[in-house]
Motif scaffolding. Sequence first.
Motif, PDB file in Angstrom:
ATOM      1  N   ASN A  84      40.321  40.164 -49.222  1.00 37.74           N
ATOM      2  CA  ASN A  84      39.490  39.454 -48.921  1.00 37.74           C
ATOM      3  C   ASN A  84      39.589  38.172 -49.391  1.00 37.74           C
ATOM      4  N   ILE A  85      40.495  37.546 -50.387  1.00 41.59           N
ATOM      5  CA  ILE A  85      40.860  36.236 -50.489  1.00 41.59           C
ATOM      6  C   ILE A  85      41.871  35.939 -49.400  1.00 41.59           C
ATOM      7  N   ARG A  86      42.632  36.762 -49.050  1.00 44.28           N
ATOM      8  CA  ARG A  86      43.432  36.416 -47.835  1.00 44.28           C
ATOM      9  C   ARG A  86      42.667  35.853 -46.636  1.00 44.28           C
ATOM     10  N   THR A  87      41.816  36.748 -46.244  1.00 43.61           N
ATOM     11  CA  THR A  87      40.883  36.438 -45.153  1.00 43.61           C
ATOM     12  C   THR A  87      40.002  35.149 -45.286  1.00 43.61           C
ATOM     13  N   LEU A  88      39.658  34.895 -46.607  1.00 37.13           N
ATOM     14  CA  LEU A  88      38.790  33.675 -46.878  1.00 37.13           C
ATOM     15  C   LEU A  88      39.972  32.472 -46.759  1.00 37.13           C
ATOM     16  N   ASN A  89      41.183  32.613 -47.136  1.00 38.64           N
ATOM     17  CA  ASN A  89      42.149  31.595 -47.127  1.00 38.64           C
ATOM     18  C   ASN A  89      42.452  31.129 -45.549  1.00 38.64           C
ATOM     19  N   SER A  90      42.595  32.558 -44.701  1.00 42.53           N
ATOM     20  CA  SER A  90      42.739  32.099 -43.298  1.00 42.53           C
ATOM     21  C   SER A  90      41.602  31.363 -42.619  1.00 42.53           C
ATOM     22  N   LYS A  91      40.403  31.475 -43.047  1.00 37.29           N
ATOM     23  CA  LYS A  91      39.210  31.114 -42.499  1.00 37.29           C
ATOM     24  C   LYS A  91      39.109  29.670 -42.930  1.00 37.29           C
ATOM     25  N   VAL A  92      39.306  29.262 -44.178  1.00 34.92           N
ATOM     26  CA  VAL A  92      39.456  27.996 -44.610  1.00 34.92           C
ATOM     27  C   VAL A  92      40.381  27.230 -43.889  1.00 34.92           C
ATOM     28  N   CYS A 148      38.775  18.892 -44.357  1.00 37.59           N
ATOM     29  CA  CYS A 148      39.717  18.035 -45.209  1.00 37.59           C
ATOM     30  C   CYS A 148      41.225  19.007 -45.199  1.00 37.59           C
ATOM     31  N   SER A 149      41.939  18.346 -46.046  1.00 37.01           N
ATOM     32  CA  SER A 149      43.288  19.187 -46.305  1.00 37.01           C
ATOM     33  C   SER A 149      43.212  20.309 -46.927  1.00 37.01           C
ATOM     34  N   VAL A 150      43.951  21.379 -46.954  1.00 36.12           N
ATOM     35  CA  VAL A 150      43.946  22.420 -47.585  1.00 36.12           C
ATOM     36  C   VAL A 150      45.272  22.813 -48.116  1.00 36.12           C
ATOM     37  N   GLY A 151      45.150  23.102 -49.790  1.00 40.85           N
ATOM     38  CA  GLY A 151      46.339  23.787 -50.309  1.00 40.85           C
ATOM     39  C   GLY A 151      46.200  25.020 -50.685  1.00 40.85           C
ATOM     40  N   ILE A 152      47.207  25.945 -50.625  1.00 43.43           N
ATOM     41  CA  ILE A 152      47.068  27.343 -51.122  1.00 43.43           C
ATOM     42  C   ILE A 152      48.200  27.116 -52.263  1.00 43.43           C
ATOM     43  N   PHE A 201      57.363  23.675 -60.321  1.00 39.84           N
ATOM     44  CA  PHE A 201      56.395  23.219 -58.999  1.00 39.84           C
ATOM     45  C   PHE A 201      57.240  22.858 -57.977  1.00 39.84           C
ATOM     46  N   ILE A 202      56.899  23.540 -56.942  1.00 41.32           N
ATOM     47  CA  ILE A 202      57.295  23.261 -55.720  1.00 41.32           C
ATOM     48  C   ILE A 202      56.232  22.979 -54.699  1.00 41.32           C
ATOM     49  N   ILE A 203      56.497  21.901 -53.994  1.00 42.24           N
ATOM     50  CA  ILE A 203      55.302  21.458 -53.095  1.00 42.24           C
ATOM     51  C   ILE A 203      56.004  21.535 -51.636  1.00 42.24           C
ATOM     52  N   VAL A 204      55.299  22.144 -50.697  1.00 43.08           N
ATOM     53  CA  VAL A 204      55.841  22.360 -49.140  1.00 43.08           C
ATOM     54  C   VAL A 204      54.690  21.886 -48.488  1.00 43.08           C
ATOM     55  N   GLY A 205      54.888  21.745 -47.140  1.00 40.73           N
ATOM     56  CA  GLY A 205      53.881  21.643 -46.094  1.00 40.73           C
ATOM     57  C   GLY A 205      53.969  22.870 -45.150  1.00 40.73           C
ATOM     58  N   ARG A 206      52.871  23.214 -44.682  1.00 39.08           N
ATOM     59  CA  ARG A 206      52.672  24.664 -43.862  1.00 39.08           C
ATOM     60  C   ARG A 206      53.572  24.387 -42.640  1.00 39.08           C
ATOM     61  N   ARG A 207      53.384  23.312 -41.800  1.00 38.58           N
ATOM     62  CA  ARG A 207      54.102  23.197 -40.726  1.00 38.58           C
ATOM     63  C   ARG A 207      53.689  24.314 -39.590  1.00 38.58           C
ATOM     64  N   ASN A 208      52.350  24.548 -39.571  1.00 33.74           N
ATOM     65  CA  ASN A 208      52.007  25.403 -38.874  1.00 33.74           C
ATOM     66  C   ASN A 208      52.055  24.789 -37.296  1.00 33.74           C
ATOM     67  N   GLY A 209      52.797  25.953 -36.461  1.00 35.49           N
ATOM     68  CA  GLY A 209      52.900  25.479 -35.215  1.00 35.49           C
ATOM     69  C   GLY A 209      54.208  24.432 -34.714  1.00 35.49           C
ATOM     70  N   ILE A 210      54.891  24.151 -35.729  1.00 32.90           N
ATOM     71  CA  ILE A 210      56.089  23.210 -35.432  1.00 32.90           C
ATOM     72  C   ILE A 210      57.128  24.114 -35.286  1.00 32.90           C
ATOM     73  N   LYS A 211      57.894  23.931 -34.251  1.00 30.99           N
ATOM     74  CA  LYS A 211      59.308  24.533 -33.975  1.00 30.99           C
ATOM     75  C   LYS A 211      60.129  23.773 -34.558  1.00 30.99           C
ATOM     76  N   SER A 212      61.345  24.552 -35.198  1.00 31.51           N
ATOM     77  CA  SER A 212      62.476  23.902 -35.715  1.00 31.51           C
ATOM     78  C   SER A 212      63.662  24.624 -35.744  1.00 31.51           C
ATOM     79  N   GLU A 255      49.946  32.275 -43.199  1.00 36.60           N
ATOM     80  CA  GLU A 255      49.122  31.359 -43.708  1.00 36.60           C
ATOM     81  C   GLU A 255      49.846  30.375 -44.628  1.00 36.60           C
ATOM     82  N   LEU A 256      51.147  30.837 -45.342  1.00 37.27           N
ATOM     83  CA  LEU A 256      51.997  29.972 -45.929  1.00 37.27           C
ATOM     84  C   LEU A 256      52.854  28.985 -45.159  1.00 37.27           C
ATOM     85  N   GLY A 257      53.211  29.404 -44.119  1.00 33.63           N
ATOM     86  CA  GLY A 257      54.545  28.736 -43.412  1.00 33.63           C
ATOM     87  C   GLY A 257      55.640  29.294 -43.652  1.00 33.63           C
TER      88      GLY A 257
END
Length: 818
Positions: free
Chosen positions: A629-637, A643-647, A757-768, A782-784
């Motif tokens: 349920n939490i995973r589904t919620l995160n995907s919808k948010v 605004c910006s979102v952090g998981i 502590f490690i901070i990363v971008g999700r980079r959704n949809g970016i090809k590399s 949802e994490l990238g």
Amino acid sequence: METREDLINISKTIFYSTVFNETLSDPKRKYVYYDVAIELPPKIVSDGMWGNNTHGSLPTNSTMPVLELQILTIFIITQCFHTILKRLGFPYLISQVLAGLVLGPSLNIEALKKHKNLLFPYGSEDLLSLVSAYGYALFLFLNGVKMDFSMIIRTGKKAWTIALCSLLVPTCLGLFIFYHFMDYWKDKLGEFEGEKLPVVVIAHSGCSFPVMASLLSDLEILNSELGRLALSAGLVMDVLNSIGSGLGTSIVSSLKTDSSDHDPNKGVALATFSVLKFVGFLVLVILTRPAMNWFVRKTPEGRPVKKIYTYLVMFMAFFLGLIGMFSRQSVLAGFLIFGLVVPEGPPLGSELIKQLDLFATWFLLPIFVTSCAMKVDISRHIDSKLILVMVGIIVAVHLLKILITVGICCYCKIPKTDGLCLALMLSCKGVVDFCTLVFLHDAMILSREQLTIMAISVLMLGSIAPIGVKAIYDPSRKYAGYQKRNILNLKPNSELKVVACVHKPFHIGSMKNALEICCPTSSNPLVVHVLHLMELIGRSSPIFISHRLQERVGSGHFNYSEDVIVAFDLFEHDYAGNVSVSTYTAVSPSRFMHDDVCYLALDKLASIIILPFHLKWTEDGIVESTDDNIRTLNSKVLEKAPCSVGILVSRGSSISSYDKPIRPIAMIFLGGSDDREALCLAKRTIKEGANTLIVYHLVSSNNNEQTNWDLMLDDEVLKGVKGYYGHVENVTYEKVAIEDPSETTAFISEIANQHDFIIVGRRNGIKSSQTAALESWTEFPELGVIADLLASSDTNTKASILVVQQQQQMHKSRAHHT
């Protein structure tokens, strides 16, 4: 020619019947007399295949096999209809009613009559209705349990105005017209139909709260702003309509009882006495509340109530239903009123729903609706005058409701489309309305022709409302990114507004650590809105509480979010002057929680929402629990956030900033909008030398994946950590050449355990080229790719990982919806 005996015995079933003398039929009252024979004692269970030729080979001659065969047939036909109609957006009620029309006299096909007589012999419908009526009684009881009656006190002026005007104006205007011209209607339509036209007005002016709650739940707008308004208005309309109908039923029943006595004073006295009995019944019901509160107090927090308590509550429900009948109310009214007294929510209300909802709502109730629909005969000839008048009444009532609702909404500065959707919701009809019509017909208040017309109107309104609202209303459109609300576009030394979400107690510590990383100072203050998300169980209306305003919600004594409030009050105290914390509790169904999160972020102008990850690890790095349920919620948010979102992924590190003053923080940068947003957040962690930051810039010789504009933006954001504006002691910039995914995996494994502590971008949809081949192996999209590697069980780390997605702009949101 068949004799009377041949007709009676033509089908070997429970009852042997036929119309034996048409001259005894009463054409005025449309009665038909039957000659019915029944074997005594009646056979309950068939003798089976080993029985004799008379009974063993005829299971339809026994009560239980016939009942089982009827239930099986009803479910098969209902599911066949629903499989097709649900794809077109029609509610489940339509399939149930259509099944009843097929099995009843509406489908008048000569070839099927013999089979229908075998399946539903004369009198067996009563047995089916009696058994399934328990399901309808429990359905009303459970809806009363789910209903928060105190909500009517907290309802705002807007909802009260809409409810009162939409209910009273059509009702009063309709009743005035029909009682003033009653002789005219009797002359045109006949005495019986003419007298009952006011019933049509009252039935269509009101609104059923269970139907409204079910509609909003099906449309997934239960806790949207418009959904809450519709729920409040629907509750007020239903309560007022129920009170008026209850008192009216009691008075009319008393007057009918005294119809043989022409003493008017005695009739009035009996009517008054009947009302007093009804009030006494209500007092008796209310007196049961302390006993149920005692059941709640005797139940330890977090534990289900004992079975004996639920049994006692059910016994009281049946007993008070019987008492209600003696107060000139129906047994169903007793069940509903008693359900309102039961404390909603956990532990008692949720346990009753857990035990009874499946059996009552999803098994017995559909059977009852179908058995009611079998009494409707749409093949019957109906006078065109009656059709014209009743259709005119129904259309006029709902047009008036729509005009009133839209007009009030426009006056309150609510968009016209939202006002139209609200009007459609208040006009929606459902299972309660349909069953009520059948009860009125059984009580000889409605003729069969009137029942047919009103049943069709219920089906049409029950279909038009959900389809219309779904086509017009899009609750996610208000979250679209018209304005830039992210960290990248914040002004220097401005406050950072964060919505931090908490589900479980173990999320509190990791969320506090993430907020401490943001390094709140006097020049960079932190405004935190902590949202404790709880699943709605045992209630029909969602709750949103602002604990700073000390809102009192519900009629129970349940303490919401006490641990969360204490923990974050201490956090605010520790950073006095630099941190401001407001705590909220949202109690809603898990599939609607994203609306609460997004609405709070939109209302508070937040720059980022921080959500906990759905996995929990042990200190040894083993996955202890997961919550889909939490995973589904995160995907919808992630999809709808304004605004910006952090998981936040916590791998077991729970060291507070006070235990370890300087914490090593890493930022992995590949490029793109999400990485730029993550880097801006990482820069806030090094204010006043609170932490050390290492920025790993993964570069490749092939830069064709990014446009020149993106490269320029990346370079501009990186200037602050490259030393372009001067050397910063607690910041290290490291450029790492990565050419293929295997080198990326090796690099992540190497640094994973070197930082807290490690901070990363999700980079959704970016090809590399550094991550392209890894996308097909990603376990948590949802994490990238990078964060998925860090969260993998193959990676040895105890660091917390914050995955950042920058605010989705409007053109992206539109592209997604299309």
